[in-house]
Design an enzyme around this catalytic site. Structure first.
Site, mmCIF file in Angstrom:
data_model
loop_
_atom_site.group_PDB
_atom_site.id
_atom_site.type_symbol
_atom_site.label_atom_id
_atom_site.label_comp_id
_atom_site.label_asym_id
_atom_site.label_seq_id
_atom_site.Cartn_x
_atom_site.Cartn_y
_atom_site.Cartn_z
ATOM 1 C CG ASP A 11 60.845 77.423 48.491
ATOM 2 O OD1 ASP A 11 59.642 77.160 48.101
ATOM 3 O OD2 ASP A 11 61.746 77.247 47.700
ATOM 4 C CB SER A 12 59.857 73.020 48.186
ATOM 5 O OG SER A 12 60.139 73.824 46.900
ATOM 6 C CB CYS A 74 56.689 77.738 48.858
ATOM 7 S SG CYS A 74 56.199 76.225 47.891
ATOM 8 C CD GLU A 154 66.008 73.734 44.547
ATOM 9 O OE1 GLU A 154 67.143 73.163 45.158
ATOM 10 O OE2 GLU A 154 65.575 74.545 44.942
ATOM 11 C CB CYS A 186 57.045 79.206 41.196
ATOM 12 S SG CYS A 186 58.710 78.018 41.793
ATOM 13 C CG HIS A 188 62.557 77.450 42.869
ATOM 14 N ND1 HIS A 188 61.674 77.192 43.912
ATOM 15 C CD2 HIS A 188 63.554 76.671 42.848
ATOM 16 C CE1 HIS A 188 62.457 76.204 44.700
ATOM 17 N NE2 HIS A 188 63.467 75.782 44.208
HETATM 18 N N1 DGL Z 1 59.413 77.610 45.052
HETATM 19 C C1 DGL Z 1 58.332 76.925 45.132
HETATM 20 C C2 DGL Z 1 57.035 77.703 44.774
HETATM 21 O O1 DGL Z 1 56.860 78.798 44.929
HETATM 22 C C3 DGL Z 1 58.620 75.529 44.246
HETATM 23 C C4 DGL Z 1 57.798 74.519 44.443
HETATM 24 C C5 DGL Z 1 58.340 73.141 43.908
HETATM 25 O O2 DGL Z 1 59.073 72.734 44.915
HETATM 26 O O3 DGL Z 1 57.972 72.662 43.027
HETATM 27 O O4 DGL Z 1 56.034 76.979 44.207
#
Ligand code: DGL
Length: 268
Positions: A11-12, A74, A154, A186, A188
């Site tokens: 993931d990011s 992600c 985050e 997303c 997150h």
């Molecule tokens: N968890 C990522 C997603 O599902 C976050 C993306 C981001 O870094 O903006 O899109």
């Protein structure tokens, strides 16, 4: 390929841990390597070229660790750079979060209207619309970008009045429409689910990617005879590209204070 090899998940940032938690529940024998690009999160505000470049780098890193499958935990990368990831991965199976989530969500709607919230890159990509339409022309997607949600998670800021006000604003149009399902597009966002629920129309069903993705992974591993059936002591490795101490603090929130390992910093 050897079934004892680890599954790679990326993931990011640390949002993909919501998917990882479900994978750990569903596939408790599997060795895992998680990679969160905390040095460069968020991805969802960047342009497609940058997201594709970063996605390739994360994929290459996991391939060097000799993983047997890759989970793109992600939505942003699943929406924007899935074909690039698959190209780099070659024969290694790649599981995205969008297709399993949509397949699950369409079984839950009665109005055929699905709300989707996600990053700007995800909502602009039209990936959810395309996926939903491939399952039936009666389905309609109403989407909304929520760019402040990823930085909030985050930061570990997942409750309170300020978060509620932001969520209420983002969900206004979806609440006024006909959607009876809300996809948290997303990885997150499940951390914000209590707030999202609180400010959403009462009867909307909230769906996130974790469970459908873990189920899809299990199916793909079984089809490829890659399920690890014997392992009693799975090895769980968590990498981030920046600030592992801070990541561990936030990651603990995802696991009710019992994060199942250490977090190390790596260069990719
Ligand atoms: N968890 C990522 C997603 O599902 C976050 C993306 C981001 O870094 O903006 O899109």
């Amino acid at each position: 390929m050897n079934s004892s090899l680890p599954i790679g998940i990326f993931d990011s940032g640390i949002g993909g841990l919501t998917v990882t938690a479900e994978i750990l529940k569903l596939l408790p024998n599997e060795n895992l390597i998680y990679l969160g690009d905390t040095a460069r999160v968020p991805y969802g505000t960047r342009d497609n070229e940058t997201i594709k470049k970063f996605s390739k780098e994360l994929t290459l890193f996991l391939l060097k660790q000799k993983v047997k499958a890759i989970v793109v935990a992600c939505n942003t990368m699943s929406a924007v750079s899935l074909s690039e990831i698959k190209e780099v991965a070659g024969k290694i199976p790649v599981i995205d979060v969008i297709s399993p989530t949509v397949e699950f969500a369409v079984t839950k709607t009665r109005t055929s209207v699905l709300g989707v919230i996600g990053t700007r890159a995800t909502t602009h990509s039209g990936a959810y619309q395309a996926q939903v339409r491939s399952l039936g022309s009666q389905f309609i997607v109403v989407s909304k970008a929520c760019p402040l949600f990823v930085p909030l998670v985050e930061e570990g800021l997942v409750s309170g009045k300020s978060v509620e006000i932001i969520a209420e604003n983002y969900l206004k149009d979806i609440n006024e429409g006909n959607a009876d399902v809300l996809i948290l597009g997303c990885t997150h966002y499940p951390m914000l689910a209590p707030v999202i629920k609180k400010v959403s129309r009462r009867r909307i069903k909230i769906i996130d990617s974790a469970f459908p993705t873990a189920e899809k992974l299990k199916k793909v591993l079984a089809e490829n005879k890659l399920l690890n059936l014997k392992n009693k002591k799975p090895k769980l490795i968590f990498y981030v590209t920046d600030n592992p101490e801070r990541s561990l603090q936030i990651a603990n929130l995802f696991f009710d204070g019992k994060f199942p390992g250490k977090i190390e910093k790596v260069k990719i």
